[in-house]
Design a protein around this motif. Structure first.
Motif, PDB file in Angstrom:
ATOM      1  N   MET A   1     -40.996 -14.430  -1.571  1.00 18.92           N
ATOM      2  CA  MET A   1     -42.428 -14.909  -0.879  1.00 18.92           C
ATOM      3  C   MET A   1     -42.572 -13.694   0.218  1.00 18.92           C
ATOM      4  SD  MET A   1     -46.514 -15.945  -2.344  1.00 18.92           S
ATOM      5  CE  MET A   1     -47.813 -14.544  -1.344  1.00 18.92           C
ATOM      6  N   ARG A   4     -46.857 -14.855   4.558  1.00 20.10           N
ATOM      7  CA  ARG A   4     -48.445 -14.902   4.531  1.00 20.10           C
ATOM      8  C   ARG A   4     -49.421 -15.549   6.229  1.00 20.10           C
ATOM      9  NH1 ARG A   4     -49.560 -10.441   2.237  1.00 20.10           N
ATOM     10  NH2 ARG A   4     -50.983 -11.741   1.216  1.00 20.10           N
ATOM     11  N   GLU A  24     -53.370 -10.233  -4.377  1.00 22.94           N
ATOM     12  CA  GLU A  24     -51.187 -10.911  -4.799  1.00 22.94           C
ATOM     13  C   GLU A  24     -51.330 -11.365  -5.771  1.00 22.94           C
ATOM     14  OE1 GLU A  24     -47.378 -11.340  -3.464  1.00 22.94           O
ATOM     15  OE2 GLU A  24     -49.127 -10.652  -2.388  1.00 22.94           O
ATOM     16  N   ARG A  28     -48.763  -8.877  -8.983  1.00 22.02           N
ATOM     17  CA  ARG A  28     -48.044  -9.849  -9.980  1.00 22.02           C
ATOM     18  C   ARG A  28     -47.967  -8.927 -11.422  1.00 22.02           C
ATOM     19  NH1 ARG A  28     -49.314 -14.768  -7.309  1.00 22.02           N
ATOM     20  NH2 ARG A  28     -47.755 -14.530  -5.248  1.00 22.02           N
ATOM     21  N   THR A  77     -50.877  -5.064   0.988  1.00 18.76           N
ATOM     22  CA  THR A  77     -50.271  -6.023  -0.666  1.00 18.76           C
ATOM     23  C   THR A  77     -49.676  -4.497  -1.407  1.00 18.76           C
ATOM     24  OG1 THR A  77     -51.576  -7.404   0.281  1.00 18.76           O
ATOM     25  CG2 THR A  77     -50.616  -7.239  -1.746  1.00 18.76           C
ATOM     26  N   HIS A  81     -46.053  -4.120  -3.013  1.00 17.64           N
ATOM     27  CA  HIS A  81     -45.669  -4.645  -4.022  1.00 17.64           C
ATOM     28  C   HIS A  81     -44.870  -2.931  -4.836  1.00 17.64           C
ATOM     29  CE1 HIS A  81     -46.913  -8.362  -5.398  1.00 17.64           C
ATOM     30  NE2 HIS A  81     -47.150  -8.604  -4.405  1.00 17.64           N
TER      31      HIS A  81
END
Length: 377
Positions: A1, A4, A24, A28, A77, A81
């Motif tokens: 990950m 952060r 987050e 996912r 974010t 992804h």
């Protein structure tokens, strides 16, 4: 990950850290999506982002202000992804930015729809001969009784062909150059609005050429005041340019994650690739560029959220450095992946295609350099 720890910087409040954690978790479970049908993917992403409440941040209701740090955190974010998810989120904000900042109460009915994911927004600014230089806009709007009639063309319009509503910048003639522009709210079903073709680009997004053939709009379609279109457009970009840097930051963080996983896994000659000093040097350079970009992005966002009337210099620095640095970080990740780095469909190959456009749209890198230089006085 991804690292952060930046969330502990003084730019952020507890609500930002809470949002980052919740988003987050959401990412996912929902990302990435299938990109085979880009239009369908975008419609689905807008609906999903809206249903989950993330699009609320893309607009400001009556008495509200856009929270630029929130916009940046969400874009960073999402980009980490799924680049297409970031695109869909960003265009809901950029597309309706003029309504958020200058719109009338009736116009805000569209804003409510784009914030809920019920409608898709587009920002029709760029023209074939007026890209970075908005003052050269040729699309014209003339008064006809109480109405406005628009004629002209726009190109490279994000969400072109799938948007439900566009903000259009057109020349109304109050003065020469930038002084004679106005902003209009145009429903996609307006008579005379034509999609003149889709534009395929290296990182597939819905882009199109728009043609306005005597499109008649009511007086209520004017956003703000006539002759204030340049101010409207520049104010919107002032708010959203730091978020472009945030998207680049997300791409760069993902590239570093992928590179670190790769070099930790490979064992040429029996030892880990990650233990080679030259590889460690590359990773260190990537990390430095990412942190420097993050500092510039969130400095600009924080300044705007603190009430700075203009952040043109800070926003330009953030966009310029973050997008250029991300290009370097991603290129290094491709290099560390060797042959797999250029294999179609690999994560870093996708990032390599995604990042290139960010150095062009919402003001190309050289335009940002001009803004910064002029701000130096």
């Amino acid at each position: 990950m991804s690292d952060r720890s930046f969330l502990d910087w003084p730019f952020f409040e507890a609500r930002h850290r809470d949002l980052a954690a919740r988003l987050e978790d959401w990412c996912r479970g929902h990302l990435p999506v299938n990109h085979d049908d880009v239009d369908a993917a975008c419609r689905g992403l807008v609906a999903s982002l809206g249903a989950s409440g993330w699009l609320v941040a893309t607009g400001a209701g009556e008495g509200e202000r856009l929270d630029i740090r929130t916009l940046c955190l969400i874009r960073e974010t999402l980009a980490r992804h799924d680049g297409l998810a970031d695109f869909c989120f960003a265009m809901q904000g950029l597309g309706m930015g003029a309504v958020s900042l200058f719109g009338s109460e009736p116009q805000r009915a569209w804003l409510a729809r784009t914030r809920s994911g019920d409608a898709i927004a587009g920002f029709a600014l760029t023209e074939p001969d007026a890209g970075s230089d908005v003052a050269q806009t040729a699309t014209a709007a003339r008064r006809d009784g109480a109405d406005w009639v628009l004629s002209g063309e726009k190109t490279y319009i994000s969400n072109g062909g799938i948007a439900d509503v566009y903000v259009v910048i057109a020349r109304t003639g109050e003065g020469e150059g930038a002084r004679g522009l106005s902003a209009f709210l145009m429903p996609a079903d307006a008579t005379g609005l034509h999609i003149d073709g889709r534009i395929d680009v290296m990182a597939p997004h819905p882009l199109a050429r728009l043609r306005f053939e005597e499109v008649r709009l009511p007086a209520s379609a004017l956003i703000g005041e006539a002759g204030q279109g340049f101010k409207v457009a520049m104010t919107v970009l002032d708010h959203f340019r730091p978020t472009v840097g945030a998207a680049a930051l997300g791409f760069a963080r993902r590239a570093l994650d992928e590179a670190m996983a790769r070099v930790a896994r490979l064992r040429p000659g029996g030892g880990r690739l990650a233990d080679h000093q030259i590889v460690q040097g590359h990773l260190a350079d990537m990390a430095v560029r990412i942190d420097a970009a993050a500092l510039l992005v969130y400095r600009a966002a924080w300044a705007k959220d603190q009430g700075a009337p203009r952040i043109s210099r800070e926003a330009a620095m953030a966009k310029l450095y973050a997008t250029e640095a991300a290009q370097q970080v991603i290129d290094t990740a491709v290099q560390l992946h060797g042959g797999d780095g250029v294999r179609q469909g690999s994560v870093v190959e996708s990032l390599y295609r995604e990042i290139r456009a960010l150095r062009i749209y919402e003001g190309a890198s050289d335009v940002q350099r001009l803004i910064i230089a002029r701000a130096l006085g």
